[in-house]
Design an enzyme around this catalytic site. Structure first.
Site: not given
Length: 570
Positions: A26, A28, A168, A173
């Site tokens: 994942d 960000e 988040h 995540d």
């Protein structure tokens, strides 16, 4: 690059989801496009196999640009946290090593893959990922609307009550996505999805009809042969061939199959019949014969082999060219077969361009004259109707060159047409030149094809063999150009024993008239393609196999140039 479905099935590591290694990742980001700048702010990845966590990878990344306030509010990541973090070019080597050859998994994978591929390209690293599994796409197939209103990671995590919940932040995540992946793998068994290849194809959007008919591929053999889709009343709908029947039929029920007519066929199909064959040549020939016999509505090619045409030079005192549908043992000379009337008429026009063959249709008498036509008045016909030319001279100047071109050397006709083509091009009469080029191409293609077919259809029996990938021998018995028997001699078995057994059951074939007396032209051409492979060995032949010295084969290069020129000017 993502592997094809067939490649995935052949990969041992993708046969069983339980033994497949996944890297669940994942990202960000700053919220922008992956191509604008290095927008990754955090990476979290987990390596898992068989439900066991093998390792984790987590790091903040300095994007080199200010962090938008709404990203800080959403993720809790601040500019101060990113200031001491490494840049993406320093993180990539360790991340790519962590991913290795594992299957890449992410929720909404195109987003994460887009950022990572752009970063690799920008900093000179090759993108190593070959297989991608998108859990968001997979969830759309596994969970119904009655279960979850959407396929967001947070919604799915709440519904499944996973040990981890998304917040988040990249690693948390990623861990939540691992929980989701394991939960969905548990459900996939009910959909008969057990391999990575199945899972990737299952995640792609397909029509309800395709999904409902997937069971039609169950139980089919992994062997070369022919498959027939049949309707409820047992009518053949579609006939195909493959080296692996089961694998090929399964692809009709995947997202890769987008042909409208095939989708319609699948809706009508109720079962798939498989006919295993000794090897690929037998499968191709059986496919052609089944299509010709049943004319399945969803096959476009090879349905009407009897609809071929021939260009006939009649057997009379003053022969003429005529387009006919049937061969006959009448002493005439035939050129063909042609797939359509346009090609046959173009080949006839090419001959009329350079040979003084009459174009009128009445049968001419040696005793009574007939009125001359306009072509005779224009000097484009020797006027045999008015007896201005003897049968002997007519045969020498008109009929004999055509017969020689068909059975031996078409060079005089081809050279005359090329000379005419050069004259038209020099005079900038390009439309006329294009029309003449089309006629020359039709004539030359027909002669090359006919002489190639005749070289094989004149042999009473020919036996050939080809070594297969497992060390056995593919054997074919060809009689008068028709495949009479096919067999496979397994490794460790003497091929002569297999050949003798095949001869006992081989089809009895009788010769006929013309270059394709015992089979269709397409079947004989398939046999020729197989025979002309470098690895095919000729075992026995009842007579010599060869082409005329100085025959049409030497013009294959010219024919290729003519075809290329036609495509270029279209």
């Amino acid at each position: 690059m993502q592997l094809s479905f067939d490649d995935l099935l052949d990969d041992p590591r993708s046969r069983d989801l339980f033994h497949t290694t996944f890297v669940v990742l994942d990202l960000e980001t700053t919220g922008g496009s992956p191509h604008d700048a290095d927008g990754i702010t955090e990476i979290g990845a987990v390596r898992v196999r068989g439900g066991e966590q093998l390792g984790t990878f987590a790091t903040l990344v300095n994007p080199g640009s200010p962090l938008p306030p709404f990203i800080t509010v959403l993720t809790g990541i601040t500019q101060a946290m990113l200031a001491p973090a490494p840049r993406i070019e320093a993180v990539l080597p360790a991340l790519l090593e962590f991913i290795g050859d594992a299957v890449f998994v992410a929720h909404n994978a195109p987003y994460d893959v887009g950022f990572l591929k752009a970063a690799c390209a920008r900093h000179g690293y090759p993108w190593p990922v070959r297989r991608v599994l998108d859990t968001a796409a997979l969830a759309r197939r596994v969970f119904t609307r009655d279960e979850v209103p959407n396929r967001k990671l947070s919604t799915l995590a709440r519904y499944l009550r996973t040990p981890h919940q998304p917040n988040h932040r990249a690693l948390e995540d990623a861990l939540t996505t691992v929980d989701l992946l394991h939960a969905m793998i548990g459900r996939l068994g009910g959909h008969r999805v057990h391999t990575l290849g199945d899972a990737i194809e299952f995640s792609k959007p397909i029509t309800p009809e395709q999904r409902a008919k997937r069971t039609l591929a169950d139980g089919l053999p992994h062997a070369p042969g022919v498959y027939v889709f049949r309707a409820a009343d047992d009518r053949p709908l579609y006939v195909g061939t493959s080296q692996d029947i089961a694998t090929r039929v399964r692809t009709y029920f995947t997202a890769g199959e987008k042909r409208a007519r095939i989708s319609e066929m699948i809706r009508m199909a109720t079962r798939v019949e498989a006919v295993t064959c000794a090897h690929a040549l037998e499968a191709q020939v059986r496919e052609l014969r089944l299509i010709a016999t049943h004319a399945p509505p969803y096959n476009r090619r090879s349905k009407f082999p009897e609809r071929v045409l021939w260009l006939k030079l009649t057997h009379e005192h003053f022969p003429r060219l005529s387009v006919v549908r049937q061969l006959a043992d009448d002493g005439a000379t035939y050129l063909g077969p042609f797939g359509g009337r346009r090609a046959a008429e173009a080949a006839a026009a090419a001959c009329h361009e350079v040979l003084p063959i009459r174009q009128c249709t009445p049968k001419l008498s040696l005793r009574v004259t007939s009125p001359a036509c306009a072509l005779a008045e224009l000097g484009r016909c020797p006027a045999p109707c008015e007896h201005k030319i003897t049968p002997e001279v007519y045969a020498e100047t008109a009929a004999h060159p055509f017969r020689q071109a068909v059975t031996g050397d078409p060079g005089p006709i081809v050279e005359a047409l090329l000379a005419r083509l050069r004259v038209l091009a020099a005079a900038e009469r390009f439309e006329e030149a294009a029309a003449l080029r089309e006629r020359l191409t039709a004539f030359l293609r027909a002669v090359v094809r006919m002489q190639r077919l005749s070289s094989l259809t004149g042999i009473e029996e020919l036996v050939a063999a080809r070594l297969d990938a497992q060390g056995g021998w593919e054997i074919a018995i060809i009689r008068w150009g028709r495949l009479a028997a096919a067999a496979l001699s397994p490794r460790g078995t003497h091929p002569r024993t297999t050949l003798d057994q095949a001869r006992l059951t081989a089809e009895a074939v009788s010769p006929g008239h013309g270059p394709v007396p015992a089979a269709t032209a397409e079947e004989t051409e398939r046999v020729l393609d197989w025979l002309e492979r470098p690895e095919t060995r000729l075992v026995e032949a009842s007579s010599g196999w060869g082409s005329p010295v100085g025959g049409a084969a030497r013009f294959r290069t010219l024919l290729g140039r003519l075809d290329l020129s036609a495509r270029t000017t279209e």
